[in-house]
Write a protein that holds these residues in place. Structure first.
Motif, PDB file in Angstrom:
ATOM      1  N   GLU A  20       0.827  -1.203   0.000  1.00 43.15           N
ATOM      2  CA  GLU A  20       0.000   0.000   0.000  1.00 43.15           C
ATOM      3  C   GLU A  20       0.865   1.259   0.000  1.00 43.15           C
ATOM      4  OE1 GLU A  20      -3.566   1.996   2.659  1.00 43.15           O
ATOM      5  OE2 GLU A  20      -2.974  -0.080   3.010  1.00 43.15           O
ATOM      6  N   ASN A  21       1.933   1.262   0.805  1.00 42.92           N
ATOM      7  CA  ASN A  21       2.827   2.413   0.827  1.00 42.92           C
ATOM      8  C   ASN A  21       3.507   2.616  -0.517  1.00 42.92           C
ATOM      9  OD1 ASN A  21       2.250   3.056   3.469  1.00 42.92           O
ATOM     10  ND2 ASN A  21       3.954   1.866   4.306  1.00 42.92           N
ATOM     11  N   ASN A  22       3.914   1.534  -1.158  1.00 37.49           N
ATOM     12  CA  ASN A  22       4.553   1.647  -2.468  1.00 37.49           C
ATOM     13  C   ASN A  22       3.589   2.183  -3.513  1.00 37.49           C
ATOM     14  OD1 ASN A  22       6.935   0.644  -1.460  1.00 37.49           O
ATOM     15  ND2 ASN A  22       6.613  -1.427  -2.211  1.00 37.49           N
ATOM     16  N   LEU A  23       2.318   1.805  -3.427  1.00 34.45           N
ATOM     17  CA  LEU A  23       1.346   2.270  -4.404  1.00 34.45           C
ATOM     18  C   LEU A  23       1.012   3.742  -4.221  1.00 34.45           C
ATOM     19  CD1 LEU A  23      -1.169  -0.709  -4.531  1.00 34.45           C
ATOM     20  CD2 LEU A  23       0.403   0.011  -6.308  1.00 34.45           C
ATOM     21  N   PHE A  24       0.868   4.179  -2.977  1.00 35.83           N
ATOM     22  CA  PHE A  24       0.390   5.531  -2.735  1.00 35.83           C
ATOM     23  C   PHE A  24       1.501   6.550  -2.510  1.00 35.83           C
ATOM     24  CE2 PHE A  24      -3.316   2.937  -1.516  1.00 35.83           C
ATOM     25  CZ  PHE A  24      -4.180   3.426  -2.463  1.00 35.83           C
ATOM     26  N   ASP A  25       2.750   6.123  -2.440  1.00 33.99           N
ATOM     27  CA  ASP A  25       3.849   7.076  -2.287  1.00 33.99           C
ATOM     28  C   ASP A  25       4.161   7.806  -3.582  1.00 33.99           C
ATOM     29  OD1 ASP A  25       4.189   6.681   0.371  1.00 33.99           O
ATOM     30  OD2 ASP A  25       5.888   5.306   0.184  1.00 33.99           O
ATOM     31  N   ASN A  26       3.871   7.213  -4.701  1.00 30.99           N
ATOM     32  CA  ASN A  26       4.195   7.808  -5.988  1.00 30.99           C
ATOM     33  C   ASN A  26       3.138   8.857  -6.326  1.00 30.99           C
ATOM     34  OD1 ASN A  26       5.084   8.436  -8.480  1.00 30.99           O
ATOM     35  ND2 ASN A  26       5.061   6.363  -9.283  1.00 30.99           N
ATOM     36  N   SER A  27       3.400  10.108  -5.972  1.00 33.16           N
ATOM     37  CA  SER A  27       2.412  11.160  -6.154  1.00 33.16           C
ATOM     38  C   SER A  27       2.219  11.504  -7.627  1.00 33.16           C
ATOM     39  CB  SER A  27       2.810  12.407  -5.373  1.00 33.16           C
ATOM     40  OG  SER A  27       4.041  12.914  -5.853  1.00 33.16           O
ATOM     41  N   ASP A  28       3.256  11.347  -8.460  1.00 29.53           N
ATOM     42  CA  ASP A  28       3.104  11.627  -9.888  1.00 29.53           C
ATOM     43  C   ASP A  28       2.058  10.704 -10.505  1.00 29.53           C
ATOM     44  OD1 ASP A  28       5.051  13.586  -9.764  1.00 29.53           O
ATOM     45  OD2 ASP A  28       6.667  12.221 -10.374  1.00 29.53           O
ATOM     46  N   HIS A  29       2.120   9.444 -10.125  1.00 30.49           N
ATOM     47  CA  HIS A  29       1.153   8.477 -10.644  1.00 30.49           C
ATOM     48  C   HIS A  29      -0.255   8.835 -10.190  1.00 30.49           C
ATOM     49  CE1 HIS A  29      -0.262   4.665 -12.160  1.00 30.49           C
ATOM     50  NE2 HIS A  29      -0.779   4.367 -10.978  1.00 30.49           N
ATOM     51  N   THR A  30      -0.397   9.226  -8.935  1.00 25.87           N
ATOM     52  CA  THR A  30      -1.702   9.601  -8.400  1.00 25.87           C
ATOM     53  C   THR A  30      -2.240  10.843  -9.102  1.00 25.87           C
ATOM     54  OG1 THR A  30      -1.026   8.695  -6.271  1.00 25.87           O
ATOM     55  CG2 THR A  30      -2.948  10.127  -6.271  1.00 25.87           C
ATOM     56  N   ILE A  31      -1.377  11.809  -9.360  1.00 31.03           N
ATOM     57  CA  ILE A  31      -1.796  13.033 -10.046  1.00 31.03           C
ATOM     58  C   ILE A  31      -2.275  12.706 -11.459  1.00 31.03           C
ATOM     59  CG2 ILE A  31      -0.944  15.213 -11.005  1.00 31.03           C
ATOM     60  CD1 ILE A  31       0.843  15.416  -8.496  1.00 31.03           C
ATOM     61  N   GLN A  32      -1.550  11.835 -12.159  1.00 28.73           N
ATOM     62  CA  GLN A  32      -1.957  11.461 -13.508  1.00 28.73           C
ATOM     63  C   GLN A  32      -3.296  10.726 -13.496  1.00 28.73           C
ATOM     64  OE1 GLN A  32       1.323   9.194 -15.010  1.00 28.73           O
ATOM     65  NE2 GLN A  32       2.371  10.988 -15.833  1.00 28.73           N
ATOM     66  N   LEU A  33      -3.489   9.834 -12.530  1.00 29.91           N
ATOM     67  CA  LEU A  33      -4.769   9.134 -12.439  1.00 29.91           C
ATOM     68  C   LEU A  33      -5.911  10.104 -12.162  1.00 29.91           C
ATOM     69  CD1 LEU A  33      -3.951   5.873 -10.447  1.00 29.91           C
ATOM     70  CD2 LEU A  33      -4.656   6.064 -12.817  1.00 29.91           C
ATOM     71  N   ASN A  34      -5.679  11.077 -11.289  1.00 36.17           N
ATOM     72  CA  ASN A  34      -6.712  12.069 -10.992  1.00 36.17           C
ATOM     73  C   ASN A  34      -7.067  12.870 -12.234  1.00 36.17           C
ATOM     74  OD1 ASN A  34      -6.965  11.315  -8.335  1.00 36.17           O
ATOM     75  ND2 ASN A  34      -5.532  12.855  -7.577  1.00 36.17           N
ATOM     76  N   LYS A  35      -6.059  13.254 -13.028  1.00 33.59           N
ATOM     77  CA  LYS A  35      -6.322  14.010 -14.257  1.00 33.59           C
ATOM     78  C   LYS A  35      -7.133  13.182 -15.239  1.00 33.59           C
ATOM     79  CE  LYS A  35      -2.339  17.093 -14.125  1.00 33.59           C
ATOM     80  NZ  LYS A  35      -1.081  17.488 -14.790  1.00 33.59           N
ATOM     81  N   ILE A  36      -6.814  11.891 -15.356  1.00 28.56           N
ATOM     82  CA  ILE A  36      -7.549  11.018 -16.271  1.00 28.56           C
ATOM     83  C   ILE A  36      -8.998  10.872 -15.826  1.00 28.56           C
ATOM     84  CG2 ILE A  36      -7.756   8.630 -17.070  1.00 28.56           C
ATOM     85  CD1 ILE A  36      -4.669   8.537 -17.052  1.00 28.56           C
ATOM     86  N   VAL A  37      -9.207  10.666 -14.528  1.00 27.23           N
ATOM     87  CA  VAL A  37     -10.569  10.504 -14.011  1.00 27.23           C
ATOM     88  C   VAL A  37     -11.372  11.773 -14.226  1.00 27.23           C
ATOM     89  CG1 VAL A  37     -11.903  10.216 -11.884  1.00 27.23           C
ATOM     90  CG2 VAL A  37      -9.978   8.713 -12.353  1.00 27.23           C
ATOM     91  N   ILE A  38     -10.775  12.923 -13.963  1.00 27.62           N
ATOM     92  CA  ILE A  38     -11.473  14.198 -14.134  1.00 27.62           C
ATOM     93  C   ILE A  38     -11.794  14.435 -15.605  1.00 27.62           C
ATOM     94  CG2 ILE A  38     -11.174  16.701 -13.986  1.00 27.62           C
ATOM     95  CD1 ILE A  38      -9.651  16.198 -11.339  1.00 27.62           C
ATOM     96  N   SER A  39     -10.846  14.160 -16.502  1.00 34.34           N
ATOM     97  CA  SER A  39     -11.097  14.394 -17.925  1.00 34.34           C
ATOM     98  C   SER A  39     -12.167  13.450 -18.461  1.00 34.34           C
ATOM     99  CB  SER A  39      -9.805  14.262 -18.735  1.00 34.34           C
ATOM    100  OG  SER A  39      -9.324  12.937 -18.693  1.00 34.34           O
ATOM    101  N   LYS A  40     -12.171  12.201 -18.007  1.00 36.16           N
ATOM    102  CA  LYS A  40     -13.221  11.281 -18.454  1.00 36.16           C
ATOM    103  C   LYS A  40     -14.571  11.692 -17.875  1.00 36.16           C
ATOM    104  CE  LYS A  40     -10.481   7.356 -19.604  1.00 36.16           C
ATOM    105  NZ  LYS A  40     -10.771   6.250 -20.456  1.00 36.16           N
ATOM    106  N   GLY A  41     -14.581  12.209 -16.669  1.00 38.67           N
ATOM    107  CA  GLY A  41     -15.823  12.698 -16.088  1.00 38.67           C
ATOM    108  C   GLY A  41     -16.373  13.875 -16.867  1.00 38.67           C
ATOM    109  N   LYS A  42     -15.499  14.797 -17.254  1.00 37.58           N
ATOM    110  CA  LYS A  42     -15.935  15.943 -18.058  1.00 37.58           C
ATOM    111  C   LYS A  42     -16.461  15.477 -19.412  1.00 37.58           C
ATOM    112  CE  LYS A  42     -12.912  19.471 -16.116  1.00 37.58           C
ATOM    113  NZ  LYS A  42     -11.785  20.387 -16.383  1.00 37.58           N
ATOM    114  N   LEU A  43     -15.796  14.500 -20.019  1.00 38.87           N
ATOM    115  CA  LEU A  43     -16.242  13.974 -21.306  1.00 38.87           C
ATOM    116  C   LEU A  43     -17.644  13.383 -21.194  1.00 38.87           C
ATOM    117  CD1 LEU A  43     -15.591  13.200 -24.271  1.00 38.87           C
ATOM    118  CD2 LEU A  43     -14.689  11.055 -23.362  1.00 38.87           C
ATOM    119  N   ILE A  44     -17.898  12.646 -20.147  1.00 32.53           N
ATOM    120  CA  ILE A  44     -19.226  12.049 -19.951  1.00 32.53           C
ATOM    121  C   ILE A  44     -20.276  13.131 -19.762  1.00 32.53           C
ATOM    122  CG2 ILE A  44     -20.602  10.689 -18.321  1.00 32.53           C
ATOM    123  CD1 ILE A  44     -18.106   8.910 -17.959  1.00 32.53           C
TER     124      ILE A  44
END
Length: 65
Positions: A20-44
């Motif tokens: 869990e720490n290894n997955l959530f420590d990478n903030s760049d990955h989390t930021i990219q996932l958030n951008k993807i989720v937000i952009s797909k939400g806007k598209l919908i």
């Protein structure tokens, strides 16, 4: 992964907390996932608005013409 029968025999098994720490420590990955989720939400939302407008226009056309 090796064929070990207990955790004491294996050194390469990570605990759930370490994973869990290894997955959530990478903030760049989390930021990219958030951008993807937000952009797909806007598209919908935008596609839903377009679909609603087209449906309303079709309904008006069938009622009045």
């Amino acid at each position: 992964m090796s064929d070990c029968h207990s955790n004491s025999e294996c050194e390469n098994i990570l605990s759930a907390d370490e994973i869990e720490n290894n997955l959530f420590d990478n903030s760049d990955h989390t930021i990219q996932l958030n951008k993807i989720v937000i952009s797909k939400g806007k598209l919908i939302v935008y596609l839903s608005i377009i679909y609603g407008v087209l449906s309303a226009a079709g309904l008006i056309y069938f009622l009045f013409f």
